[in-house]
Design a protein around this motif. Sequence first.
Motif, PDB file in Angstrom:
ATOM      1  N   PRO A 139      54.649 -44.373  -1.022  1.00 33.39           N
ATOM      2  CA  PRO A 139      54.739 -45.818  -1.580  1.00 33.39           C
ATOM      3  C   PRO A 139      55.232 -46.011  -0.482  1.00 33.39           C
ATOM      4  CG  PRO A 139      55.601 -44.450  -3.210  1.00 33.39           C
ATOM      5  CD  PRO A 139      55.919 -44.018  -2.499  1.00 33.39           C
ATOM      6  N   LYS A 140      55.919 -46.444   0.580  1.00 34.66           N
ATOM      7  CA  LYS A 140      56.419 -47.418   1.411  1.00 34.66           C
ATOM      8  C   LYS A 140      54.987 -46.849   2.608  1.00 34.66           C
ATOM      9  CE  LYS A 140      60.456 -48.565   2.666  1.00 34.66           C
ATOM     10  NZ  LYS A 140      62.755 -47.823   3.047  1.00 34.66           N
ATOM     11  N   GLU A 141      54.925 -45.925   2.848  1.00 30.96           N
ATOM     12  CA  GLU A 141      53.819 -45.529   3.883  1.00 30.96           C
ATOM     13  C   GLU A 141      52.170 -46.223   3.433  1.00 30.96           C
ATOM     14  OE1 GLU A 141      55.314 -40.646   4.941  1.00 30.96           O
ATOM     15  OE2 GLU A 141      53.154 -41.290   3.837  1.00 30.96           O
ATOM     16  N   PHE A 142      51.665 -45.644   2.129  1.00 30.41           N
ATOM     17  CA  PHE A 142      50.856 -46.947   1.859  1.00 30.41           C
ATOM     18  C   PHE A 142      50.957 -48.278   1.529  1.00 30.41           C
ATOM     19  CE2 PHE A 142      48.390 -47.467  -2.148  1.00 30.41           C
ATOM     20  CZ  PHE A 142      47.127 -47.083  -1.691  1.00 30.41           C
ATOM     21  N   ARG A 143      51.780 -48.746   1.922  1.00 30.87           N
ATOM     22  CA  ARG A 143      51.933 -50.288   1.911  1.00 30.87           C
ATOM     23  C   ARG A 143      50.923 -51.476   2.207  1.00 30.87           C
ATOM     24  NH1 ARG A 143      55.970 -54.116   0.616  1.00 30.87           N
ATOM     25  NH2 ARG A 143      55.160 -55.543   2.294  1.00 30.87           N
ATOM     26  N   THR A 144      50.833 -50.830   3.611  1.00 28.30           N
ATOM     27  CA  THR A 144      50.262 -51.626   4.421  1.00 28.30           C
ATOM     28  C   THR A 144      48.552 -51.776   4.145  1.00 28.30           C
ATOM     29  OG1 THR A 144      50.094 -50.147   6.159  1.00 28.30           O
ATOM     30  CG2 THR A 144      51.232 -51.807   6.190  1.00 28.30           C
ATOM     31  N   HIS A 145      47.554 -50.607   4.076  1.00 27.49           N
ATOM     32  CA  HIS A 145      46.909 -50.309   2.878  1.00 27.49           C
ATOM     33  C   HIS A 145      46.480 -50.877   1.671  1.00 27.49           C
ATOM     34  CE1 HIS A 145      46.567 -47.372   5.894  1.00 27.49           C
ATOM     35  NE2 HIS A 145      47.451 -46.640   5.890  1.00 27.49           N
ATOM     36  N   ILE A 146      47.634 -51.463   1.223  1.00 24.40           N
ATOM     37  CA  ILE A 146      47.311 -52.316  -0.254  1.00 24.40           C
ATOM     38  C   ILE A 146      46.315 -52.694  -0.080  1.00 24.40           C
ATOM     39  CG2 ILE A 146      48.441 -52.888  -1.822  1.00 24.40           C
ATOM     40  CD1 ILE A 146      51.096 -51.225  -2.069  1.00 24.40           C
ATOM     41  N   PRO A 147      46.410 -54.210   0.855  1.00 20.08           N
ATOM     42  CA  PRO A 147      45.489 -55.503   0.518  1.00 20.08           C
ATOM     43  C   PRO A 147      44.040 -54.524   0.222  1.00 20.08           C
ATOM     44  CG  PRO A 147      47.213 -55.797   2.069  1.00 20.08           C
ATOM     45  CD  PRO A 147      47.726 -54.171   1.650  1.00 20.08           C
ATOM     46  N   GLU A 148      43.657 -53.634   1.632  1.00 23.29           N
ATOM     47  CA  GLU A 148      42.261 -53.347   1.394  1.00 23.29           C
ATOM     48  C   GLU A 148      42.054 -52.938   0.369  1.00 23.29           C
ATOM     49  OE1 GLU A 148      42.879 -50.825   4.978  1.00 23.29           O
ATOM     50  OE2 GLU A 148      41.128 -48.976   3.964  1.00 23.29           O
ATOM     51  N   ARG A 149      43.165 -51.736   0.078  1.00 22.49           N
ATOM     52  CA  ARG A 149      42.452 -50.858  -1.300  1.00 22.49           C
ATOM     53  C   ARG A 149      42.290 -51.904  -2.378  1.00 22.49           C
ATOM     54  NH1 ARG A 149      44.057 -45.286  -1.150  1.00 22.49           N
ATOM     55  NH2 ARG A 149      43.549 -44.656   1.105  1.00 22.49           N
ATOM     56  N   CYS A 150      42.655 -53.229  -2.574  1.00 22.48           N
ATOM     57  CA  CYS A 150      42.698 -53.274  -3.337  1.00 22.48           C
ATOM     58  C   CYS A 150      41.769 -54.303  -3.562  1.00 22.48           C
ATOM     59  CB  CYS A 150      43.824 -54.339  -4.067  1.00 22.48           C
ATOM     60  SG  CYS A 150      45.616 -53.723  -4.202  1.00 22.48           S
ATOM     61  N   GLY A 151      41.858 -54.733  -2.344  1.00 14.79           N
ATOM     62  CA  GLY A 151      40.461 -55.749  -2.216  1.00 14.79           C
ATOM     63  C   GLY A 151      38.656 -54.979  -1.374  1.00 14.79           C
ATOM     64  N   SER A 152      39.060 -53.347  -2.321  1.00 18.57           N
ATOM     65  CA  SER A 152      37.680 -52.745  -1.848  1.00 18.57           C
ATOM     66  C   SER A 152      36.650 -53.305  -3.184  1.00 18.57           C
ATOM     67  CB  SER A 152      37.906 -51.609  -2.014  1.00 18.57           C
ATOM     68  OG  SER A 152      37.993 -51.313  -3.064  1.00 18.57           O
ATOM     69  N   CYS A 153      37.947 -54.183  -4.181  1.00 14.46           N
ATOM     70  CA  CYS A 153      37.047 -54.382  -5.977  1.00 14.46           C
ATOM     71  C   CYS A 153      37.492 -55.922  -5.747  1.00 14.46           C
ATOM     72  CB  CYS A 153      37.797 -53.892  -7.566  1.00 14.46           C
ATOM     73  SG  CYS A 153      37.434 -51.925  -7.389  1.00 14.46           S
ATOM     74  N   HIS A 154      38.778 -56.093  -5.332  1.00 13.93           N
ATOM     75  CA  HIS A 154      39.128 -58.151  -5.446  1.00 13.93           C
ATOM     76  C   HIS A 154      39.054 -58.080  -4.004  1.00 13.93           C
ATOM     77  CE1 HIS A 154      41.107 -57.160  -9.236  1.00 13.93           C
ATOM     78  NE2 HIS A 154      41.831 -56.176  -8.742  1.00 13.93           N
ATOM     79  N   VAL A 155      37.567 -58.450  -3.927  1.00 15.60           N
ATOM     80  CA  VAL A 155      36.878 -58.474  -2.548  1.00 15.60           C
ATOM     81  C   VAL A 155      37.636 -60.448  -2.205  1.00 15.60           C
ATOM     82  CG1 VAL A 155      35.326 -59.448  -1.244  1.00 15.60           C
ATOM     83  CG2 VAL A 155      35.038 -57.495  -3.093  1.00 15.60           C
ATOM     84  N   GLN A 156      37.423 -61.234  -3.449  1.00 13.96           N
ATOM     85  CA  GLN A 156      37.234 -62.594  -2.856  1.00 13.96           C
ATOM     86  C   GLN A 156      39.422 -62.809  -2.868  1.00 13.96           C
ATOM     87  OE1 GLN A 156      34.706 -65.019  -3.364  1.00 13.96           O
ATOM     88  NE2 GLN A 156      36.410 -66.190  -1.964  1.00 13.96           N
TER      89      GLN A 156
END
Lengths: 344, 248
Positions: A139-156
């Motif tokens: 989870p700690k390493e994944f953290r900074t990728h989260i906005p991008e991952r969620c953003g692939s669907c939650h674009v706005q």
Amino acid sequence: MPRSLPLLLALLAVSPLRALGADEAEACLECHADASMTFDLEGGGTLPLTVDGGVFKKSVHGEQGLACTDCHPGMTPDHATGSLPVKTRHELARKASEVCRTCHDTQVAEGIHHAPIGRGEQGVPACSECHGAHDILRPKEFRTHIPERCGSCHVQEAATYAKSVHGSAVDTNDDVPVCTDCHRVHKDADLSPGALSLRTPIICGRCHTDSKRMRKYGISTAVVSTYLADFHGMVSTLQRGTERGNGVKLAAGCTDCHGVHDIQKTDDPRSRVIAANLQTTCQKCHEGAPAMFPQAWLSHWQPSPKKAPAVWAVRQFYRLMIPFMVGGLILQIGMHLFGVARKR
Amino acid sequence: MSVEQAEQIVRFSRKRRIEHLSVMALFVLLCLTGFPQKFYTHRWADVLVHALGGIDWVRRIHHLAGYTLAAVTVVHFGTGLAGILSRQMPFSMMPTRQDFEDVFQQLRNYLGTSPRHPLYDRYTYKEKFEYWGLVMGNVIMVVTGTILCFPIEATKFLPGVLIPAAKMAHSNEGLMAFLVITIWHIFNVHLNPDAFPFDPAIFTGRITRERYEHEHPLELARLEGRPPPTRTEASPGHGPAAGGEERA
């Protein structure tokens, strides 16, 4: 490869589990290291079948020594039948999440996306569509990728967040929250209307009352206590568990004034709470609020002779008056009783 | 002389009894719906708020009770002022120089430095203090409560900071009123050794002539057309216990 099956079974019988995982991976990678290995899905699109052994070894499951067949049960060396029981990558991911459940049952079952998948809603991600498969990070390493991952669907939301005080610093600063710091994803997701908003003093307070963290940015840690001391804080505290809707209005929480994904520094001209914008922000709930209305909110200041002296003076008056009044009356009651006792 | 046979005197008119009853009921209601808002972080406040149907209902009840108490206060002032100005009603709550003398006389008597007990008229200094405390407190509560009820209208012509100041005053004045009523009023009317455990006078309107003689001798003399007892003579004492000594 019919000859290798007895060999594999023999290995299974003699090796300790960890060694087995590595050996098995080696056996699988004999084919799956091939970078050109793909499968044409019936529903369109290609499924890459390549696994980077190095990436897997560094992933959280590789480190744990998980074997390929722990997640791909029943796969034998002759499984290349030329057909798959799924038509799309999403279907495959959904099937795979049943495998994830063998270890991570509650995270899947209580996950925010689980119920909509169950209802058959389209475009809702299963486990591996957010976490990846062979490259799952801690989870700690994944953290900074989260906005991008969620953003692939939650674009706005992701686009708005990226421009906010938090989102614009996410790559360089560990202190700023990412999506999952505020939105609970795998357990107790705040799904009922208004639940998340009512919890904002707690959510935002986790960082904003942390003096060590806030000192770096010169931000007051009294933001939550001053909010709670005010009318909105009182009402929202007593509204815990209440749902918005059906004529039920919830008291403003942090995000109702500061914004949600678009939070800016309070001195940024785009901020909803900068003096120039505050009247408009108040008017979201207080229809027709006049220009002097926003001064009713002390902007997270505690009343003092410098900030809100009128409020401070009233408080000081009663701090003296109440003990003086009550003490005086109790004294007289004491004298009365003394008088009665003396006469008896 | 048994209570049944005792001669009764009407001390509180029907109008005053109704007034007290409504103020009492509204005060209880306002406390029940106000303090959970002041002490909202406590468990009991949460329980009380939910028992009353949630904070929105608590606020509705509080506002309605507040408006009613404001109306009672306005009627009280209006009729009182009209009565006093038209000389139909004596201004018996007016604080006088005698009241201040009575305070010191009473305290000296409690402490045993003077055998004399003050001779009271219709209202003692304690009753006047409580009346003016309640009336002035009511004015503060009504004014600050109105500001809190209408923050948008209020800030059209008043600076916004008056709203948190009004909230601070409303909340503290309410607490002070509650403490004065529960400590001072309840002691003076019910728990003091002369009245213990309960004095029904404000509900029945009547008290015995004997008690009147001890507690309000100046008023009784005036009611009966007698000259007032002189303040220099030995006091008849205060309440039935002291009265018994006098008869002996």
